[in-house]
Design a protein around this motif. Structure first.
Motif, PDB file in Angstrom:
ATOM      1  N   VAL A 258      -7.659 -71.094  53.902  1.00 13.94           N
ATOM      2  CA  VAL A 258      -7.078 -70.443  55.321  1.00 13.94           C
ATOM      3  C   VAL A 258      -5.649 -71.089  54.994  1.00 13.94           C
ATOM      4  CG1 VAL A 258      -7.078 -70.773  57.590  1.00 13.94           C
ATOM      5  CG2 VAL A 258      -9.168 -71.202  56.428  1.00 13.94           C
ATOM      6  N   ILE A 259      -4.678 -69.966  55.055  1.00 20.99           N
ATOM      7  CA  ILE A 259      -3.148 -70.163  55.229  1.00 20.99           C
ATOM      8  C   ILE A 259      -2.665 -70.382  56.407  1.00 20.99           C
ATOM      9  CG2 ILE A 259      -0.972 -69.392  54.496  1.00 20.99           C
ATOM     10  CD1 ILE A 259      -2.322 -68.041  52.010  1.00 20.99           C
ATOM     11  N   HIS A 260      -2.034 -71.144  57.108  1.00 22.94           N
ATOM     12  CA  HIS A 260      -1.604 -71.490  58.364  1.00 22.94           C
ATOM     13  C   HIS A 260      -0.142 -71.050  58.224  1.00 22.94           C
ATOM     14  CE1 HIS A 260      -5.349 -73.554  59.772  1.00 22.94           C
ATOM     15  NE2 HIS A 260      -5.053 -73.949  58.518  1.00 22.94           N
TER      16      HIS A 260
ATOM     17  N   VAL B 246       2.312 -63.935  57.759  1.00 25.48           N
ATOM     18  CA  VAL B 246       1.048 -63.544  57.703  1.00 25.48           C
ATOM     19  C   VAL B 246       0.863 -62.218  57.047  1.00 25.48           C
ATOM     20  CG1 VAL B 246      -0.944 -62.659  58.855  1.00 25.48           C
ATOM     21  CG2 VAL B 246      -0.070 -64.932  59.614  1.00 25.48           C
ATOM     22  N   ASP B 247       1.543 -61.109  57.729  1.00 24.39           N
ATOM     23  CA  ASP B 247       1.810 -60.046  57.197  1.00 24.39           C
ATOM     24  C   ASP B 247       2.229 -59.714  55.560  1.00 24.39           C
ATOM     25  OD1 ASP B 247       0.988 -58.792  59.517  1.00 24.39           O
ATOM     26  OD2 ASP B 247       3.066 -58.343  60.205  1.00 24.39           O
TER      27      ASP B 247
ATOM     28  N   ALA C 180       0.310 -75.132  55.950  1.00 27.14           N
ATOM     29  CA  ALA C 180      -0.690 -75.672  55.167  1.00 27.14           C
ATOM     30  C   ALA C 180      -1.609 -74.896  54.857  1.00 27.14           C
ATOM     31  CB  ALA C 180      -1.636 -76.616  56.143  1.00 27.14           C
ATOM     32  N   ILE C 181      -2.781 -75.168  53.733  1.00 28.70           N
ATOM     33  CA  ILE C 181      -3.776 -74.274  53.257  1.00 28.70           C
ATOM     34  C   ILE C 181      -4.965 -75.365  53.504  1.00 28.70           C
ATOM     35  CG2 ILE C 181      -4.749 -73.262  51.346  1.00 28.70           C
ATOM     36  CD1 ILE C 181      -2.203 -72.630  50.206  1.00 28.70           C
ATOM     37  N   THR C 182      -5.924 -74.768  54.217  1.00 28.25           N
ATOM     38  CA  THR C 182      -7.350 -75.647  54.396  1.00 28.25           C
ATOM     39  C   THR C 182      -8.465 -74.878  53.755  1.00 28.25           C
ATOM     40  OG1 THR C 182      -7.510 -74.728  56.460  1.00 28.25           O
ATOM     41  CG2 THR C 182      -6.041 -76.829  56.669  1.00 28.25           C
ATOM     42  N   THR C 183      -9.481 -75.628  53.861  1.00 21.94           N
ATOM     43  CA  THR C 183     -10.742 -74.911  53.424  1.00 21.94           C
ATOM     44  C   THR C 183     -11.715 -74.693  54.680  1.00 21.94           C
ATOM     45  OG1 THR C 183     -11.828 -77.362  53.258  1.00 21.94           O
ATOM     46  CG2 THR C 183     -10.953 -76.595  51.314  1.00 21.94           C
TER      47      THR C 183
ATOM     48  N   MET D 119      -8.315 -66.501  54.382  1.00 23.15           N
ATOM     49  CA  MET D 119      -8.013 -66.240  55.836  1.00 23.15           C
ATOM     50  C   MET D 119      -6.560 -66.564  56.280  1.00 23.15           C
ATOM     51  SD  MET D 119     -11.161 -68.129  57.525  1.00 23.15           S
ATOM     52  CE  MET D 119     -12.869 -67.521  57.389  1.00 23.15           C
ATOM     53  N   LEU D 120      -5.852 -65.983  56.807  1.00 26.36           N
ATOM     54  CA  LEU D 120      -4.446 -66.017  57.057  1.00 26.36           C
ATOM     55  C   LEU D 120      -4.228 -66.118  58.497  1.00 26.36           C
ATOM     56  CD1 LEU D 120      -4.476 -63.867  54.393  1.00 26.36           C
ATOM     57  CD2 LEU D 120      -2.046 -64.517  54.493  1.00 26.36           C
ATOM     58  N   SER D 121      -3.382 -66.834  59.052  1.00 29.73           N
ATOM     59  CA  SER D 121      -3.388 -67.230  60.594  1.00 29.73           C
ATOM     60  C   SER D 121      -2.325 -67.841  60.909  1.00 29.73           C
ATOM     61  CB  SER D 121      -4.739 -68.027  60.983  1.00 29.73           C
ATOM     62  OG  SER D 121      -4.397 -68.520  62.445  1.00 29.73           O
TER      63      SER D 121
END
Length: 143
Positions: free
Chosen positions: A87-89, A96-97, A3-6, A134-136
């Motif tokens: 934010v990318i989950h 992520v890399d 997902a992508i969130t704010t 943000m990548l997580s």
């Protein structure tokens, strides 16, 4: 990608803002961490320890809003352009890399990707168009 969130950045009023969004959208806080809960917080100015390090509001529809307080002691200032991140989950460290490398190319690395004390593989960057990311990847429980 899951997902992508704010992710919102506020200067000292995160708790007030997120309570407002909760009253508008409904839902529950599914994470709530103050800076005093983090390792090394004893070195922070006392008036900043109760500020919000991370809060997550999961709405009734499943949408996720995340936020933090910027800290004056870290010379952080809220202004147009830095008051929100996407934010990318991710599904793996490798994802992520890959995404971090692509998004930060020609942009700026704000926090290199690394394992964190909160159980994630995480990094922050600004792309060449000025969008902050943000990548997580969150490790499964027990890892």
């Amino acid at each position: 990608m899951q997902a992508i969130t704010t992710y919102f950045n506020f200067l000292g009023n995160t708790e007030e803002a997120m309570n407002f969004y909760k009253s508008v959208f409904g839902g529950e806080f599914t994470s709530f961490t103050r800076f005093k809960d983090a390792p090394g917080s004893e070195n922070m100015p006392p008036h900043e320890r109760d500020k919000i390090m991370n809060i997550i509001l999961t709405t009734k529809s499943g949408a996720i809003l995340m936020a933090t307080d910027f800290l004056e002691s870290m010379e952080q200032k809220v202004m147009l352009g830095n008051n929100i991140h996407l934010v990318i989950h991710a599904d793996s460290e490798e994802e992520v890399d890959t995404l971090f490398k692509a998004l930060s190319a020609g942009g700026k690395i704000e926090m290199p990707v690394n394992k964190t004390f909160w159980g994630a593989y995480f990094g922050m960057c600004e792309d060449r168009f000025g969008i902050k990311w943000m990548l997580s990847y969150t490790y499964p429980a027990g890892n």
